[in-house]
Design an enzyme around this catalytic site. Structure first.
Site, PDB file in Angstrom:
ATOM      1  N   GLU A 108       0.824  -1.200   0.000  1.00 29.54           N
ATOM      2  CA  GLU A 108       0.000   0.000   0.000  1.00 29.54           C
ATOM      3  C   GLU A 108       0.865   1.259   0.000  1.00 29.54           C
ATOM      4  OE1 GLU A 108      -4.060  -1.759   1.964  1.00 29.54           O
ATOM      5  OE2 GLU A 108      -2.723  -0.678   3.298  1.00 29.54           O
ATOM      6  N   CYS A 125       3.487   8.384   1.490  1.00 28.65           N
ATOM      7  CA  CYS A 125       4.003   7.387   2.422  1.00 28.65           C
ATOM      8  C   CYS A 125       4.209   6.099   1.621  1.00 28.65           C
ATOM      9  CB  CYS A 125       2.969   7.200   3.532  1.00 28.65           C
ATOM     10  SG  CYS A 125       3.420   5.944   4.728  1.00 28.65           S
ATOM     11  N   CYS A 147       6.475  -7.387   6.956  1.00 26.43           N
ATOM     12  CA  CYS A 147       7.629  -6.938   7.743  1.00 26.43           C
ATOM     13  C   CYS A 147       8.112  -8.129   8.564  1.00 26.43           C
ATOM     14  CB  CYS A 147       7.207  -5.797   8.671  1.00 26.43           C
ATOM     15  SG  CYS A 147       8.598  -4.989   9.507  1.00 26.43           S
ATOM     16  N   CYS A 174       6.351  -5.666  15.802  1.00 28.50           N
ATOM     17  CA  CYS A 174       5.946  -4.674  16.805  1.00 28.50           C
ATOM     18  C   CYS A 174       4.484  -4.946  17.155  1.00 28.50           C
ATOM     19  CB  CYS A 174       6.136  -3.268  16.259  1.00 28.50           C
ATOM     20  SG  CYS A 174       7.852  -2.991  15.743  1.00 28.50           S
ATOM     21  N   CYS A 233       1.455  -2.811  15.698  1.00 29.30           N
ATOM     22  CA  CYS A 233       1.462  -2.487  14.268  1.00 29.30           C
ATOM     23  C   CYS A 233       0.763  -3.575  13.456  1.00 29.30           C
ATOM     24  CB  CYS A 233       2.908  -2.327  13.796  1.00 29.30           C
ATOM     25  SG  CYS A 233       3.065  -2.114  12.012  1.00 29.30           S
ATOM     26  N   CYS A 269      -1.060   5.560   9.760  1.00 32.74           N
ATOM     27  CA  CYS A 269       0.208   4.931  10.134  1.00 32.74           C
ATOM     28  C   CYS A 269      -0.019   3.630  10.888  1.00 32.74           C
ATOM     29  CB  CYS A 269       0.964   5.877  11.063  1.00 32.74           C
ATOM     30  SG  CYS A 269       2.512   6.406  10.384  1.00 32.74           S
TER      31      CYS A 269
HETATM   32  N1  SAH Z   1       9.142  -0.018   9.897  1.00 33.99           N
HETATM   33  C1  SAH Z   1       9.407   1.364  10.047  1.00 33.99           C
HETATM   34  C2  SAH Z   1       8.539   2.241   9.178  1.00 33.99           C
HETATM   35  C3  SAH Z   1       7.074   1.907   9.044  1.00 33.99           C
HETATM   36  S1  SAH Z   1       6.005   2.211  10.387  1.00 33.99           S
HETATM   37  C4  SAH Z   1       9.294   1.762  11.486  1.00 33.99           C
HETATM   38  O1  SAH Z   1       8.802   0.979  12.276  1.00 33.99           O
HETATM   39  O2  SAH Z   1       9.744   2.853  11.820  1.00 33.99           O
HETATM   40  C5  SAH Z   1       5.780   3.975  10.455  1.00 33.99           C
HETATM   41  C6  SAH Z   1       5.443   4.479  11.870  1.00 33.99           C
HETATM   42  O3  SAH Z   1       4.120   4.102  12.271  1.00 33.99           O
HETATM   43  C7  SAH Z   1       6.369   3.888  12.928  1.00 33.99           C
HETATM   44  O4  SAH Z   1       6.778   4.872  13.842  1.00 33.99           O
HETATM   45  C8  SAH Z   1       5.471   2.886  13.599  1.00 33.99           C
HETATM   46  O5  SAH Z   1       5.936   2.556  14.857  1.00 33.99           O
HETATM   47  C9  SAH Z   1       4.148   3.603  13.594  1.00 33.99           C
HETATM   48  N2  SAH Z   1       2.998   2.729  13.832  1.00 33.99           N
HETATM   49  C10 SAH Z   1       2.884   1.407  13.598  1.00 33.99           C
HETATM   50  N3  SAH Z   1       1.662   0.971  13.944  1.00 33.99           N
HETATM   51  C11 SAH Z   1       0.970   2.043  14.401  1.00 33.99           C
HETATM   52  C12 SAH Z   1      -0.367   2.236  14.862  1.00 33.99           C
HETATM   53  N4  SAH Z   1      -1.222   1.228  14.890  1.00 33.99           N
HETATM   54  N5  SAH Z   1      -0.723   3.470  15.266  1.00 33.99           N
HETATM   55  C13 SAH Z   1       0.134   4.512  15.169  1.00 33.99           C
HETATM   56  N6  SAH Z   1       1.394   4.387  14.711  1.00 33.99           N
HETATM   57  C14 SAH Z   1       1.816   3.173  14.330  1.00 33.99           C
HETATM   58 FE1  SF4 Z   2       7.639  -3.453  10.942  1.00 37.66          FE
HETATM   59 FE2  SF4 Z   2       5.422  -2.235  11.847  1.00 37.66          FE
HETATM   60 FE3  SF4 Z   2       7.501  -2.591  13.483  1.00 37.66          FE
HETATM   61 FE4  SF4 Z   2       7.680  -0.791  11.481  1.00 37.66          FE
HETATM   62  S1  SF4 Z   2       6.276  -0.702  13.237  1.00 37.66           S
HETATM   63  S2  SF4 Z   2       9.206  -2.345  12.063  1.00 37.66           S
HETATM   64  S3  SF4 Z   2       6.441  -1.854   9.881  1.00 37.66           S
HETATM   65  S4  SF4 Z   2       6.257  -4.235  12.533  1.00 37.66           S
END
Ligand code: SAH
Ligand code: SF4
Length: 396
Positions: free
Chosen positions: A117, A130, A137, A141, A144, A372
């Protein structure tokens, strides 16, 4: 074809899914050096190679042209030779959703049928795209949505820069060949954030090559200051980001103790907060005004106390920083809740009083699951919901 059909019709009818079979190589995403090599291998005389590389580069990345027959400063037979051997092919847009707030989410299909996406976020003074760097991934996390999808593969440089180009297609932002220089006015797509699906520093080379193309002055020409790469904290690759890409850096910090960060961002077990901060302290400051962005997702009763805010300020002292507070974007089945507005404001206040900018990011495109951390391919989402339905039915 009817007599008044547009000349560019061919471009639209390139059967993309047949590309691997028809043997023509895709020029999209090649570095200048690799493009030159490809042109020489195709029969371009070495003496002309540099000039031809520059011309074709401009057609692709400045004018947005994909049809060799429209490259009017090249001889006709040379255009024909190029068309026999090469294509300029973008990933395919499967669907586009537009949110009430103007955010656009593209579902993009890449070779092999995988999907990622890409999200366009219009704001008053800028338009941010974005982009994704991986399908899924490898990291997990816990807050996420992408992290619940297993990694399928890394994107190629062409698939990464292709996301910028397909958004410019949709926004109608390529200059018209032959009309002016194509340098007029503010841009609809002015900023890039590598904050879509995937961990960009686990696909370093392709991300670097794609960003170099995006920054090249004879093409898309985005300033390195308008590109932000977000990492969860892949410490050994952070110095390389400054050296080899030179873009802005954002770090998914999200917690102020190793105990909590281990749960939220499990890569912390590999490189903990102290190691991460050391790498950030060493990140060269390229100019006075440049700061590292600390992203901090606000999770109710998990990481949002006053004590957390004070600890955060202490931890980052000495680093030129701004702190981006992201209200948690909920997704179906998510194990967390968004912090209350008042809590977020109190947290922001402590940081602000300590002398840091602490914008609270307004969630965008939530109604189309484009915010995000909500990105996940539609097929994966469907699979999950089918699994959920099956589980629910079984439980009845
Ligand atoms: N993998 C990279 C970039 C993609 S995520 C990273 O983790 O930095 C982009 C941002 O969105 C990151 O700061 C991530 O922690 C945040 N993010 C992920 N899931 C989220 C959610 N459900 N609500 C708000 N931010 C989120
Ligand atoms: Fe991967 Fe989501 Fe963690 Fe970013 S926040 S490293 S996309 S699992």
């Amino acid at each position: 074809m009817t007599a008044d059909a547009p000349i560019t019709q061919d471009v639209l009818t390139i059967p993309r899914k047949d590309l691997p079979q028809d043997g023509r190589a895709n020029l999209l995403g090649l570095s200048r050096g690799a493009l030159r090599d490809a042109l020489i291998a195709a029969g371009t005389p070495e003496k002309q190679a540099r000039m031809r590389t520059g011309q074709i580069w401009q057609w692709i990345y400045h004018w947005g042209v994909r049809d060799f027959s429209a490259m009017t400063n090249l001889a006709k037979d040379y255009r024909a030779l190029l068309a026999e051997q090469f294509v300029i092919a973008l990933p395919e847009v499967v669907s586009r959703q537009i949110s009430e707030d103007g955010t656009r989410k593209y579902l993009v299909r890449i070779a092999g049928g995988h999907e990622v996406e890409t999200v366009y976020i219009p704001e008053e003074d800028r338009g941010t795209l974005c982009i994704s760097s991986q399908v899924g991934c490898t990291l997990t996390c816990s807050f996420c949505h992408t992290g619940t999808q297993k990694l399928v593969r890394n994107l190629t440089a062409g698939e990464i820069v292709g996301q910028i180009m397909l958004a410019r297609d949709d926004l109608g932002e390529w200059p018209e060949p032959g009309v002016g220089t194509g340098e007029s006015g503010p841009r609809l797509l002015s900023n890039i954030v590598l904050m879509g699906m995937g961990e960009p520093l686990y696909n370093f080379d392709a991300v670097r090559d794609a960003m170099k193309i995006a920054m090249d002055g004879e093409g898309i020409a985005l300033s390195r200051r308008r590109i932000t790469l977000s990492t969860s904290g892949v410490v050994p690759e952070i110095a390389r980001t400054a050296e080899e890409i030179g873009c802005m850096l954002a770090v998914s910090f999200h917690a102020t103790t190793d105990e909590v960060r281990n749960k939220l961002v499990p890569i912390n077990k590999r490189w903990n907060i102290a190691e991460l901060l050391d790498a950030l302290r060493a990140y060269p400051k390229l100019s006075n005004s440049e700061r590292i962005t600390f992203e901090y997702v606000m999770l109710k009763d998990v990481n949002d106390s006053d004590e957390d805010a004070r600890r955060l300020v202490k931890l980052i002292s000495g680093i030129p920083a701004k702190i981006n507070l992201i209200p948690f974007n909920e997704w179906p089945g998510a194990p967390y809740q968004r912090s209350d507005k008042g809590r977020i404001a109190a947290f922001a206040d402590i940081i602000y009083k300590a002398g840091y900018a602490s914008p609270i990011r307004t969630p965008r495109g939530e109604d189309i699951m484009a915010a995000c951390g909500q990105l996940k391919s539609a097929t994966e989402r469907a699979r999950k919901s089918r699994a959920q339905i099956a589980a629910e039915t079984a439980g009845q």
